[in-house]
Structures are given as C-alpha cells and as structure tokens.
Design an enzyme around this catalytic site. Structure first.
Site, short mmCIF file in Angstrom:
data_model
loop_
_atom_site.label_atom_id
_atom_site.label_comp_id
_atom_site.label_asym_id
_atom_site.label_seq_id
_atom_site.Cartn_x
_atom_site.Cartn_y
_atom_site.Cartn_z
N ASP A 71 -42.45 58.20 181.23
CA ASP A 71 -41.71 58.45 182.22
C ASP A 71 -41.20 60.19 182.17
O ASP A 71 -40.67 60.27 180.56
CB ASP A 71 -40.78 57.67 183.78
CG ASP A 71 -40.79 59.33 184.94
OD1 ASP A 71 -41.47 59.95 185.14
OD2 ASP A 71 -39.42 58.45 185.38
N LEU A 72 -41.05 61.21 182.77
CA LEU A 72 -39.80 62.38 182.72
C LEU A 72 -38.74 62.14 182.64
O LEU A 72 -37.66 61.95 181.51
CB LEU A 72 -40.58 63.59 182.78
CG LEU A 72 -40.09 64.95 182.41
CD1 LEU A 72 -39.85 65.44 180.82
CD2 LEU A 72 -40.53 66.18 183.01
N ASP A 73 -38.41 62.38 184.18
CA ASP A 73 -37.65 62.73 184.60
C ASP A 73 -36.51 60.97 184.48
O ASP A 73 -36.90 60.89 185.09
CB ASP A 73 -37.01 62.79 186.13
CG ASP A 73 -35.96 63.65 186.21
OD1 ASP A 73 -34.97 63.87 185.72
OD2 ASP A 73 -35.15 63.92 187.44
#
Length: 216
Positions: A8-10
């Site tokens: 995932d990024l955030d």
C-alpha cells in the site's frame, strides 16, 4: 513460498495525511472558518465528498451540489499541488533500507493503492523505479476491502495470490489482502491490525529473511 511483495502507499511508504489536512484547511479558511488537526482525524478514510459534507456542517454552511463539486475539485487541486512538492525526505522511516534488501533478494514488487495520485507521489519521492507494477485508483473499480487492487498486482507480476505478501497500515487493506488469499504484514498497532499475520510499528530494522521465516 513468497515471490512478491505488494505495498500500500499511504501509511506504508509515505504519509500524505498532513497534505489532505492542509488542503481541507485551505478550503475551510476560504469559506471563513478553520478546522483543527484533531477535527481532521474524523476525515481519515472518508471519501472526498463525505469529508466535504462533514466540514461544511462543522462550519455551518449549506451549499448546492454544484457548489460542493466545485469545492471538492478545488481541494483536490490544492492537494495535488502540495504532494507534487514531496521529496525523498517524505519517505517513511525504514522504507529505503527495506527496499534495498528487496532489490538484493530479487523479490518482485507491486504498488497496490486506491489513490489516483499514486504515480505522481512516487515520482515526487523518487520511487517509481522501485516497483515492477503499479496498480492505482485508475486501474480498479472496487476499493478495499475488496481484493481487486492486490489481485491485479499479482496478475501483473505473474505470481499466484498465495505467493504474495501484502504490506498494509489500514484495517480495510489488511482485509483486502486476506480476501485475496494472501499473507499480510501490518504496519501500525497490533491491537488495531488484528487480522494481519505479523505487525510492525514501521519498517525500521525489519529483516527480510527473519520476516519470511515468520510468515512461512
């Protein structure tokens, strides 16, 4: 056997919450009122339009749907302007060292983010080349906890779901990985990410060989 890592990024690679807050605050100030960081906590994980409604209610302002759409568009433009100024300094602790291990071990990587701004953020922090595949909000129809974003990542990496290890900071993201038949590393608090196979506060000091031994 794990062959691929899906991130995932955030909350895992970067934390853009402060930029969402600054963009909403800028909008609220333009309407004549303010929002605090404490107030902003209730907007996390909430859609853009629902967040706007919460803020307008807080400010005691009623607007037409057309006016709301214009404000939401302006907020997103403010947000994009802020994240475009991000740099490698915004990468969360431990991430750079962990990715150096990933590269050394030749493990396939994919980004699995529902954000439509993921590519812009990766370019800003200089990590676009760290991923073999990028699945973002422009490539999926269903958000987490639906596993679509991670299943597409596995598909692009040409690996089976059970050969993937997902890295997630949100409950819905952990559920998405599990719903896709994958093992999941939680980044955050154990008491929150209860469905994850293993949980770390962050990626600082995480050794890939020890991690895989725990997972397998």
């Amino acid at each position: 056997m794990i062959k691929a890592f899906l991130f995932d990024l955030d909350g895992v690679i970067v934390d853009t919450a402060i930029y969402h807050y600054q963009a909403w605050k800028q909008m609220a100030n333009g309407l004549g009122f303010d929002i605090s960081e404490e107030f902003n906590e209730q907007l996390k994980g909430v859609s853009r339009m629902d967040s706007l409604d919460i803020i307008l209610t807080h400010g005691g302002i009623e607007l037409s749907q057309e006016e709301k759409l214009a404000l939401a568009t302006q907020k997103n433009e403010n947000y994009l302007n802020l994240v475009s100024k991000m740099s490698p300094e915004d990468i969360l602790p431990g991430v750079t060292d962990f990715f150096a291990q990933v590269k050394k071990e030749n493990i396939k990587t994919a980004l699995g983010s529902v954000s439509k701004n993921a590519k812009l953020i990766l370019e800003s922090i200089g990590m676009s080349d760290d991923f073999d595949a990028i699945i973002d909000g422009t490539k999926i129809a269903k958000g987490k906890p639906d596993p679509e974003v991670f299943l597409k990542g596995a598909e692009e990496l040409v690996v089976l779901p059970e050969e993937c290890l997902v890295f997630e900071d949100a409950v819905a993201g952990v559920e998405a990985g599990k719903n896709g038949g994958m093992k999941v590393v939680g980044i955050g608090k154990k008491e929150v990410l209860t469905q994850a196979d293993v949980v770390f506060e962050n990626l600082v000091g995480v050794d890939i060989h020890e991690l895989l031994a725990q997972i397998n």
